[in-house]
Write an enzyme that holds these catalytic residues in place. Structure first.
Site, short mmCIF file in Angstrom:
data_model
loop_
_atom_site.label_atom_id
_atom_site.label_comp_id
_atom_site.label_asym_id
_atom_site.label_seq_id
_atom_site.Cartn_x
_atom_site.Cartn_y
_atom_site.Cartn_z
N LYS A 217 32.12 42.61 26.57
CA LYS A 217 31.50 42.19 27.86
C LYS A 217 30.28 43.42 28.20
O LYS A 217 30.70 44.53 27.83
CB LYS A 217 32.61 42.47 28.89
N SER B 86 34.76 37.34 35.67
CA SER B 86 33.56 37.75 35.47
C SER B 86 32.97 37.58 34.05
O SER B 86 31.80 38.19 33.61
CB SER B 86 33.38 39.02 36.30
N SER C 21 39.28 38.15 35.96
CA SER C 21 37.99 38.17 35.14
C SER C 21 38.29 37.91 33.67
O SER C 21 37.29 37.73 32.95
CB SER C 21 37.30 39.51 35.46
#
Length: 454
Positions: free
Chosen positions: A68, A143, A167
């Protein structure tokens, strides 16, 4: 992951090239990657040389790991999905990156995410609206949406996301992969742009539970550089792989968690609960532990911590944030100190209630999200985030781990469905024990989305 070195499985370079070709062919549609690290092919070459010489560095040697894009890799940009960080080059590696490279992992891609990790849809206006490889009209969740989508699309063997409230678990469920929110403090968050430091965790993601367990075990450990790191006292994540679930006491959290449940999602989850019962688990009772109140207090804590971190920019350059994220963060500037104190007190008591609950339970089962995979019908909307995170936030206030496990596909849409498995603090091993046993008995995790031609 590759099979570990019998000389017949594809080498790291071959898999790097295949993943890169898929990225070039399909990421114009999927938008899972922000930065492909071209120089990482040399790391794949080095892994193949170690393999040929019979001196592997560990179980992750030569494995392709995507990150990420809020996780620092030295010399590579870390955008955190924000336009104002488009040119930010990390000076040092995050602790998790150092550990990955010590094991020989090939860190090859920085993955798309919701802006600053605020939002559950990953419809990023700056770096592309990430889509779900199972249905390109749908979102991948967030996310850490790029992390889930990159695994599903075949760009990565493994990936890391971060989970503050939902997330990792939401995108894992929506893209059909395994995703762990680990026990708070067990995996270092040093070198990762925070959303809310007391709630942030780093989440391993993979197609197979056994691979996620290996990745987790490689990353767990006390880090003196991380003020939120905690010494762990649980069994290693892989220690119970291969053991059946019989004899485990399992409760199902129905009150609140099953409210307003899509009937197709509910059907798949009931089938999974039947599998647990058929394999010798002992039913346990899950009393009300305050889950319905958790969202209010989680939101207040996280908004205040996020606003504190970004306060200077929020006041001096509010235009740097999208209206959606600016609105979320700015809410934390207006919270009364007495209300924040009340939420912190709630979290302390809530964690104690859950700790006592696990005195009688090994595992609690609940849905990850109560709805089918949503369509991508707008930018990172609060409405979609509220729906997707409603039943993940209560587990985000828990100090222990929650695993999102893919358990099949929606009977009408054909999109993935996940289930949440939650255990006491530091008991990741039990989650992986059950998840691996289930995957040994089923083939849901072996199925792959078919991406249309570019």
């Amino acid at each position: 992951m590759h099979d570990g070195g019998d000389g017949t499985s594809p080498g790291a370079v071959e898999r790097w090239d295949q993943a890169h070709a898929r990225f070039l062919a399909h990421d114009g549609q999927v938008h899972a990657v922000i930065t492909w690290i071209d120089a990482s092919r040399a790391d794949a070459e080095a892994a193949d040389a170690r393999r040929a010489a019979g001196r592997r560095q560990g179980p992750l040697d030569g494995v392709l790991v995507g990150l990420k894009d809020n996780i620092d890799v030295a010399g590579v940009r870390t955008t955190a999905g924000a336009s104002f960080r488009a040119d930010h080059i990390a000076a040092d590696n995050a602790s998790v990156v150092r550990l990955l490279r010590e094991q020989g992992a090939v860190v090859h891609a920085k993955l798309n995410m919701a802006e600053l990790a605020w939002g559950a849809t990953t419809q990023n206006a700056t770096y592309g609206s990430c889509r779900n490889p199972w249905d390109l009209d749908c979102i991948p969740g967030g996310s850490s949406g790029g992390s889930g989508a990159a695994i599903a699309a075949g760009y990565c063997d493994l990936a890391l996301g971060t989970d503050t409230g939902a997330s990792v678990r939401v995108p894992a469920a929506l893209t059909g992969v395994v995703g762990l929110r680990p026990s708070v403090g067990t995996i270092s968050i040093q070198g990762i742009l925070p959303a809310a430091p007391t709630q942030d965790t780093v989440g391993p993601m993979a197609r197979r539970a056994v691979d996620a367990a290996v990745l987790t075990e490689a990353l767990v450990g006390y880090d003196r550089a991380d003020p939120y790191s905690a010494p762990t006292c649980g069994d290693p994540a892989t220690s119970r792989l291969g053991k059946p679930p019989d004899g485990l006491t399992v409760g199902t959290a129905r009150a609140f968690f099953f409210d307003e449940m899509d009937d197709g999602v509910g059907e798949v989850i009931e089938t999974f609960l039947g599998w647990l019962a058929d394999h010798g688990t002992v039913p346990g009772r899950v009393p009300d532990f305050g889950a319905a109140e958790a969202h209010e207090h989680w939101t207040r804590i996280v908004q205040c911590e996020g606003a504190a971190f970004h306060r200077e920019r929020l006041t001096s350059r509010p235009q740097d944030f999208s209206p959606d994220v600016r609105g979320r963060l700015s809410g934390g500037l207006d919270v009364l100190a007495t209300d924040l104190a009340r939420s912190l007190e709630f979290r302390t008591r809530y964690r104690r209630r859950l700790s006592l609950l696990f005195d009688d339970l090994d595992l609690i089962v609940s849905p990850v999200v109560p709805v089918d995979v949503p369509t991508a019908d707008g930018q990172d909307s609060r409405r979609q985030t509220a729906v997707l995170g409603r039943i993940t936030y209560p587990w985000a206030l828990h100090e222990g781990p929650t695993l999102s496990l893919p358990i099949g596909f929606h009977p009408r849409s054909g999109n993935p469905v996940g289930v949440a498995l939650t255990a006491r603090r530091f008991d990741e091993a039990t989650l992986f024990q059950v998840a691996a046993a289930y995957q040994d008995a089923t083939d849901w995790h072996t199925r792959r989305p078919v991406l249309p031609p570019p």
